[in-house]
Design a protein around this motif. Structure first.
Motif, PDB file in Angstrom:
ATOM      1  N   GLU A  90       0.816  -1.194   0.000  1.00  0.00           N
ATOM      2  CA  GLU A  90       0.000   0.000   0.000  1.00  0.00           C
ATOM      3  C   GLU A  90       0.860   1.259   0.000  1.00  0.00           C
ATOM      4  OE1 GLU A  90      -2.665  -0.351   3.249  1.00  0.00           O
ATOM      5  OE2 GLU A  90      -3.965  -1.777   2.233  1.00  0.00           O
ATOM      6  N   GLU A  91       1.954   1.235   0.746  1.00  0.00           N
ATOM      7  CA  GLU A  91       2.778   2.434   0.822  1.00  0.00           C
ATOM      8  C   GLU A  91       3.424   2.759  -0.529  1.00  0.00           C
ATOM      9  OE1 GLU A  91       2.927   4.603   3.455  1.00  0.00           O
ATOM     10  OE2 GLU A  91       1.284   3.284   4.005  1.00  0.00           O
ATOM     11  N   ASN A  92       3.760   1.719  -1.300  1.00  0.00           N
ATOM     12  CA  ASN A  92       4.328   1.966  -2.625  1.00  0.00           C
ATOM     13  C   ASN A  92       3.318   2.610  -3.559  1.00  0.00           C
ATOM     14  OD1 ASN A  92       6.788   0.879  -1.936  1.00  0.00           O
ATOM     15  ND2 ASN A  92       6.214  -1.197  -2.557  1.00  0.00           N
ATOM     16  N   LYS A  93       2.041   2.396  -3.279  1.00  0.00           N
ATOM     17  CA  LYS A  93       0.995   2.929  -4.146  1.00  0.00           C
ATOM     18  C   LYS A  93       0.365   4.201  -3.593  1.00  0.00           C
ATOM     19  CE  LYS A  93      -0.289  -1.558  -6.135  1.00  0.00           C
ATOM     20  NZ  LYS A  93      -1.384  -2.520  -6.376  1.00  0.00           N
ATOM     21  N   ARG A  94       0.858   4.657  -2.466  1.00  0.00           N
ATOM     22  CA  ARG A  94       0.262   5.839  -1.838  1.00  0.00           C
ATOM     23  C   ARG A  94       0.583   7.101  -2.642  1.00  0.00           C
ATOM     24  NH1 ARG A  94      -1.388   7.479   3.287  1.00  0.00           N
ATOM     25  NH2 ARG A  94      -0.810   5.468   4.190  1.00  0.00           N
ATOM     26  N   VAL A  95      -0.404   7.955  -2.798  1.00  0.00           N
ATOM     27  CA  VAL A  95      -0.239   9.271  -3.402  1.00  0.00           C
ATOM     28  C   VAL A  95      -0.411  10.298  -2.291  1.00  0.00           C
ATOM     29  CG1 VAL A  95      -1.101  10.902  -5.106  1.00  0.00           C
ATOM     30  CG2 VAL A  95      -1.194   8.438  -5.577  1.00  0.00           C
ATOM     31  N   ASP A  96       0.595  11.140  -2.103  1.00  0.00           N
ATOM     32  CA  ASP A  96       0.512  12.161  -1.067  1.00  0.00           C
ATOM     33  C   ASP A  96      -0.327  13.331  -1.570  1.00  0.00           C
ATOM     34  OD1 ASP A  96       2.066  10.804   0.780  1.00  0.00           O
ATOM     35  OD2 ASP A  96       3.930  11.545  -0.113  1.00  0.00           O
ATOM     36  N   ILE A  97      -1.423  13.572  -0.878  1.00  0.00           N
ATOM     37  CA  ILE A  97      -2.349  14.635  -1.254  1.00  0.00           C
ATOM     38  C   ILE A  97      -2.622  15.498  -0.032  1.00  0.00           C
ATOM     39  CG2 ILE A  97      -4.769  15.101  -1.854  1.00  0.00           C
ATOM     40  CD1 ILE A  97      -4.646  12.791  -3.808  1.00  0.00           C
ATOM     41  N   THR A  98      -2.619  16.818  -0.233  1.00  0.00           N
ATOM     42  CA  THR A  98      -2.940  17.759   0.836  1.00  0.00           C
ATOM     43  C   THR A  98      -4.144  18.573   0.406  1.00  0.00           C
ATOM     44  OG1 THR A  98      -0.607  17.913   1.478  1.00  0.00           O
ATOM     45  CG2 THR A  98      -2.097  19.622   2.292  1.00  0.00           C
ATOM     46  N   PRO A  99      -5.335  18.255   0.906  1.00  0.00           N
ATOM     47  CA  PRO A  99      -6.537  18.986   0.514  1.00  0.00           C
ATOM     48  C   PRO A  99      -6.560  20.372   1.161  1.00  0.00           C
ATOM     49  CG  PRO A  99      -7.076  17.408   2.212  1.00  0.00           C
ATOM     50  CD  PRO A  99      -5.627  17.189   1.882  1.00  0.00           C
ATOM     51  N   PHE A 100      -7.357  21.260   0.617  1.00  0.00           N
ATOM     52  CA  PHE A 100      -7.468  22.601   1.181  1.00  0.00           C
ATOM     53  C   PHE A 100      -8.866  23.152   0.872  1.00  0.00           C
ATOM     54  CE2 PHE A 100      -6.032  23.071  -3.158  1.00  0.00           C
ATOM     55  CZ  PHE A 100      -6.726  24.186  -3.632  1.00  0.00           C
ATOM     56  N   PRO A 101      -9.404  24.099   1.660  1.00  0.00           N
ATOM     57  CA  PRO A 101      -8.904  24.455   2.986  1.00  0.00           C
ATOM     58  C   PRO A 101      -9.212  23.330   3.977  1.00  0.00           C
ATOM     59  CG  PRO A 101     -10.993  25.526   2.594  1.00  0.00           C
ATOM     60  CD  PRO A 101     -10.648  24.821   1.310  1.00  0.00           C
ATOM     61  N   ASN A 102      -8.425  23.231   4.999  1.00  0.00           N
ATOM     62  CA  ASN A 102      -8.623  22.205   6.015  1.00  0.00           C
ATOM     63  C   ASN A 102      -8.282  22.797   7.381  1.00  0.00           C
ATOM     64  OD1 ASN A 102      -9.097  19.776   7.263  1.00  0.00           O
ATOM     65  ND2 ASN A 102      -7.329  18.706   6.370  1.00  0.00           N
ATOM     66  N   PRO A 103      -9.262  23.154   8.190  1.00  0.00           N
ATOM     67  CA  PRO A 103     -10.674  22.768   8.147  1.00  0.00           C
ATOM     68  C   PRO A 103     -11.428  23.372   6.959  1.00  0.00           C
ATOM     69  CG  PRO A 103     -10.056  23.464  10.363  1.00  0.00           C
ATOM     70  CD  PRO A 103      -8.929  23.843   9.462  1.00  0.00           C
ATOM     71  N   ALA A 104     -12.440  22.609   6.512  1.00  0.00           N
ATOM     72  CA  ALA A 104     -13.283  23.038   5.405  1.00  0.00           C
ATOM     73  C   ALA A 104     -14.617  23.531   5.944  1.00  0.00           C
ATOM     74  CB  ALA A 104     -13.503  21.895   4.430  1.00  0.00           C
ATOM     75  N   VAL A 105     -15.225  24.455   5.205  1.00  0.00           N
ATOM     76  CA  VAL A 105     -16.527  24.984   5.608  1.00  0.00           C
ATOM     77  C   VAL A 105     -17.624  24.383   4.727  1.00  0.00           C
ATOM     78  CG1 VAL A 105     -17.932  27.062   5.889  1.00  0.00           C
ATOM     79  CG2 VAL A 105     -15.479  27.101   6.462  1.00  0.00           C
ATOM     80  N   ASP A 106     -17.611  24.695   3.439  1.00  0.00           N
ATOM     81  CA  ASP A 106     -18.614  24.188   2.505  1.00  0.00           C
ATOM     82  C   ASP A 106     -17.998  23.383   1.371  1.00  0.00           C
ATOM     83  OD1 ASP A 106     -20.847  25.394   3.799  1.00  0.00           O
ATOM     84  OD2 ASP A 106     -20.224  27.316   2.960  1.00  0.00           O
ATOM     85  N   VAL A 107     -16.785  23.774   0.932  1.00  0.00           N
ATOM     86  CA  VAL A 107     -16.155  23.136  -0.217  1.00  0.00           C
ATOM     87  C   VAL A 107     -14.745  22.701   0.157  1.00  0.00           C
ATOM     88  CG1 VAL A 107     -15.308  23.493  -2.566  1.00  0.00           C
ATOM     89  CG2 VAL A 107     -17.525  24.427  -1.892  1.00  0.00           C
ATOM     90  N   LEU A 108     -14.390  21.484  -0.233  1.00  0.00           N
ATOM     91  CA  LEU A 108     -13.027  20.968  -0.058  1.00  0.00           C
ATOM     92  C   LEU A 108     -12.424  20.752  -1.438  1.00  0.00           C
ATOM     93  CD1 LEU A 108     -10.907  19.768   2.007  1.00  0.00           C
ATOM     94  CD2 LEU A 108     -11.864  17.536   1.392  1.00  0.00           C
ATOM     95  N   ARG A 109     -11.196  21.214  -1.628  1.00  0.00           N
ATOM     96  CA  ARG A 109     -10.500  21.050  -2.903  1.00  0.00           C
ATOM     97  C   ARG A 109      -9.362  20.052  -2.727  1.00  0.00           C
ATOM     98  NH1 ARG A 109     -12.561  26.157  -2.794  1.00  0.00           N
ATOM     99  NH2 ARG A 109     -13.629  26.803  -4.722  1.00  0.00           N
ATOM    100  N   ILE A 110      -9.294  19.078  -3.659  1.00  0.00           N
ATOM    101  CA  ILE A 110      -8.331  17.987  -3.552  1.00  0.00           C
ATOM    102  C   ILE A 110      -7.463  17.953  -4.798  1.00  0.00           C
ATOM    103  CG2 ILE A 110      -8.049  15.505  -3.222  1.00  0.00           C
ATOM    104  CD1 ILE A 110     -10.893  15.423  -2.086  1.00  0.00           C
ATOM    105  N   PRO A 111      -6.202  18.413  -4.741  1.00  0.00           N
ATOM    106  CA  PRO A 111      -5.301  18.289  -5.902  1.00  0.00           C
ATOM    107  C   PRO A 111      -4.925  16.826  -6.093  1.00  0.00           C
ATOM    108  CG  PRO A 111      -4.137  19.197  -3.997  1.00  0.00           C
ATOM    109  CD  PRO A 111      -5.561  19.083  -3.587  1.00  0.00           C
TER     110      PRO A 111
END
Length: 571
Positions: free
Chosen positions: A485-506
Motif C-alpha cells: 500500500e505504501e508503494n501505491k500511496r499518493v501524497d495529497i494535501t486537501p485545502f482548505p482544512n478545516p473546510a466549511v462548505d467546499v473541499l478542494r483535492i489536488p
C-alpha cells in the motif's frame, strides 16, 4: 491485590463499586424496589466504612433544600425535616455559580441531623468517585452518589416522603445471599483482539472462573458458578461448576472449562452467574457481564458490538495533571503478523471548558524493561517511541470515540512488549476509561500488565478506588499489506482544512476514474461517489451537508494508487 495508588478526579460515567457486598437499595415504595448504581465516599477521615455491617443505615429520603434549591452548598432551610433522614442533594451548584465540594454538601447535611447523604449526579451516565475536599475529614455519616436517571425516577416519590433507602453492607442482612465482584472474575486476555492472532483455539482460548462470596448469615451447601457465552443470540458455551459449600463470610474459587473455537470472528457476550439451589434474597449481585470481540482492534475496554471500537464509561483526570498519559500493553508471539495503523480514544472537558483545539498525541512505544510482574512500570530509559500521530479535538468530539492515525504504520515484532499511549498537555482533557471491565483477577492469574498511566513524569499502575482500563483501542492490519500500500500511496494535501462548505483535492498527476469514500472516525461510511479526474485537475467536493467533525477521506484510483487523509469540517 491492590493497585498502585494515584490521585483521582473523574468526571461523568462510572460503574465503579468498591465492594460487592455494599449496596444502595430502594426498600420502599415496592414498585421502585431494587439496587441502585452508586459510588461512595472513601478516605474522608471520619467517614464510615460501609463494609462494616454495623455502620449500615436505613431511613426515609428527603430533599435537602437551601436558599438556592437542592444543591446543599448552604445550610438547609428545611433543617427540622432533615433530622434523622437521608438527605438527598444534587451534584454541582446553582446555575451561573461554581459548584461546591462534595464534603461541604455532606457536612451541611450532617450538621442538620441527617443520618446519610445521597448525591444525585448532574450528568448522564453512571456516578463518579467523590473527593471530600476541605470539609470531608469531619463528615461522619455515609455519603453515596447515584445516577441522574435514578434521581429523576425517585424525585417525586422523595418529595412525597415515600422513599426508604438502605445504604451499607449486605453481609448478614439475609440468610442466603451469594455474590460476585467484577474485580474477582477472569476476563478474556483482552476484550478486543485482532483476528490475525486469533485464527483458532491454538492461538486464542479463554480461561473462565470467579470467586463467589457468601454474604448471607447461613451456610450455603449448593453454591456454584455458571457461565454462558453467546453470539448473535446463539449459545456457544454453557457450563456450570460442581457445587461447593460456602460458610457465611467465606469465599470459594470456581474454575470452569476453557472456552475455545475452531475459528473466531465478531462479538461474543460472556455472562457469569452465581447459582444456588436455595432462594437468594439479593440476586442483584449474582451476575457479571463481559465480552470478547475478534476483529481489527486491540482493546481492554468495552466495545461497540458492531465495530469493536472501544467505549468509555467515564472520564478521568489525575490531580494537578498538566501532562497525562494513559497506555495499554500488548505482546504476542504472533505479533509479527500485525501492523498498527493508529489509535482510538475519547476525551471530555468539564464545562465551562471545551475540547476545542486541544492536542492529543498518540505514540506506540517499544518497552525494553524486563517485566517482572503485573505491577512492573517503565524505567527512565525503558521506552523507545516507534510510531506517532496527533489529533486536535473539536467541540463535537466531546465524549465521542475518535481515531488518530500514526504518521506511518508500525510493523510489530513477535514477542516484543509494546505500550500504546495517548497523551494530553493541560488540566482540561479527561481521558476515557472503562470501569465496567476489571482485570484485577487477570493480573493475579497471568502476572502481565494490562494498562498504566503517567502523570507529570511519574508512572502508576492505576487510580485510587477506580478499577478498569483506559478506553483506548489500537487499529491492527495485516503487516503484508502495508508495504504494498505504501508503494501505491499518493501524497495529497486537501485545502482548505478545516473546510466549511467546499473541499478542494489536488490529484497530483493522477487521471481516470476514482472512488471517493468518506468515513466518520467511528469507522462508519457516510458517503461514496465515483469521480473522473485529470492530471492537472483539482477535485472539488461539497461538504456543506456533512456535520461538523473529523473525517477520513479515501481516494482510490483505477490504476491501484490511493490516498488517505483526514479532513475537519467546521462551520
Amino acid at each position: 491485590m491492590e493497585l498502585k495508588i494515584l490521585f483521582t478526579s473523574s468526571l461523568l460515567f462510572t460503574t465503579f463499586l468498591a465492594s460487592g457486598q455494599v449496596t444502595t437499595f430502594v426498600e420502599e415504595p415496592e414498585a421502585l424496589q431494587g439496587a441502585l448504581a452508586f459510588t461512595w465516599a472513601q478516605g474522608w477521615g471520619a467517614n464510615p466504612d460501609l463494609n462494616d455491617p454495623l455502620q449500615s443505615v436505613s431511613g426515609t429520603a428527603i430533599w435537602m433544600i437551601d436558599a438556592d434549591g437542592t444543591w446543599g452548598c448552604q445550610p438547609p432551610t428545611n433543617a427540622a425535616e432533615v433530622v434523622g433522614k437521608i438527605a438527598v442533594i444534587r451534584r454541582g451548584g446553582p446555575p451561573g455559580m461554581d459548584p461546591c465540594e462534595f464534603g461541604l454538601k455532606a457536612l451541611n447535611a450532617q450538621n442538620a441531623g441527617a443520618i446519610a447523604v445521597v448525591i444525585v449526579n448532574n450528568a448522564p451516565g453512571e456516578p463518579i468517585a467523590m473527593g471530600g475536599g476541605a470539609s470531608g475529614a469531619t463528615v461522619a455519616i455515609p455519603v453515596v452518589m447515584i445516577t441522574q436517571s435514578d434521581g429523576d425516577l425517585l424525585e417525586d416519590e422523595i418529595y412525597a416522603g415515600n422513599v426508604v433507602l438502605f445504604i451499607g453492607s449486605l453481609t448478614g442482612q439475609y440468610p442466603f445471599n451469594l455474590g460476585m465482584d467484577r474485580r474477582h472474575v477472569l476476563q478474556p486476555p483482552s476484550t478486543g483482539r485482532p483476528g490475525l492472532i486469533a485464527s483458532d483455539a491454538s492461538e486464542l482460548s479463554v480461561d473462565l472462573g470467579s470467586w463467589i462470596i457468601n454474604y448471607g448469615s447461613s451456610t450455603d451447601a449448593s453454591a456454584r458458578l455458571g457461565c454462558t457465552i453467546t453470539q448473535g443470540g446463539a449459545t456457544l458455551y454453557d457450563e456450570e461448576a460442581s457445587p461447593a459449600t460456602i460458610a457465611p463470610g467465606d469465599s470459594v474459587w470456581f474454575a470452569l472449562p476453557t472456552f475455545s473455537q475452531g475459528s473466531y470472528a465478531g462479538h461474543y457476550e460472556i455472562l457469569y452467574t452465581a447459582i444456588t439451589d436455595g432462594v437468594d434474597s439479593f440476586p442483584q449481585n449474582n451476575t457479571i457481564a463481559s465480552n470478547l470481540h475478534v476483529g481489527d482492534v486491540l482493546t481492554y475496554a468495552s466495545q461497540d458490538p458492531a465495530t469493536g471500537i472501544p467505549i468509555a464509561t467515564q472520564y478521568v483526570l489525575g490531580a494537578d495533571a498538566f501532562d497525562m498519559t494513559t497506555c495499554i500493553f500488548f505482546s504476542d508471539p504472533n505479533a509479527n503478523r500485525l501492523a498498527a495503523t493508529g489509535m482510538y480514544f475519547s476525551g471530555f472537558a468539564g464545562p465551562p471548558a471545551t475540547l476545542d483545539d486541544r492536542l492529543v498525541e498518540v505514540t506506540a512505544y517499544l518497552w525494553t524493561d524486563a517485566i517482572a510482574s503485573e505491577l512492573t512500570l517503565p524505567s527512565a530509559g525503558g521506552l523507545t517511541p516507534l510510531a506517532t500521530g496527533e489529533y486536535f479535538f473539536l467541540p463535537a468530539d466531546q465524549g465521542n470515540t475518535v481515531f488518530a492515525p500514526f504518521i506511518e504504520p508500525l510493523a510489530l515484532e513477535a514477542g516484543e512488549n509494546y505500550l500504546f499511549c495517548m497523551e494530553t498537555y493541560d488540566d482540561v482533557v479527561r481521558h476515557g476509561w472503562d470501569s465496567s471491565r476489571d482485570y484485577e483477577q487477570n493480573l493475579v492469574t497471568y502476572g502481565t500488565p494490562v494498562s498504566m498511566l503517567n502523570i507529570g513524569g511519574t508512572w502508576y499502575n492505576g487510580f485510587t478506588n477506580l478499577g478498569g482500563p483506559p478506553s483506548i483501542g489500537v487499529s491492527m492490519v495485516d503487516v503484508n499489506t502495508i508495504g504494498i500500500e505504501e508503494n501505491k500511496r499518493v501524497d495529497i494535501t486537501p485545502f482548505p482544512n478545516p473546510a466549511v462548505d467546499v473541499l478542494r483535492i489536488p490529484v497530483n498527476g493522477q487521471s481516470g476514474s476514482a472512488t471517493l469514500e468518506i468515513f466518520a472516525l467511528t469507522g462508519s461510511k457516510i458517503a461514496e461517489q465515483r469521480v473522473s479526474v485529470s492530471a492537472s485537475e483539482v477535485l472539488t467536493v461539497n461538504v456543506a451537508g456533512i456535520s461538523n467533525g473529523s473525517y477520513m477521506f479515501h481516494l482510490n484510483f483505477e490504476n491501484g494508487r490511493y490516498s488517505s487523509f483526514q479532513v475537519v469540517v467546521n462551520r
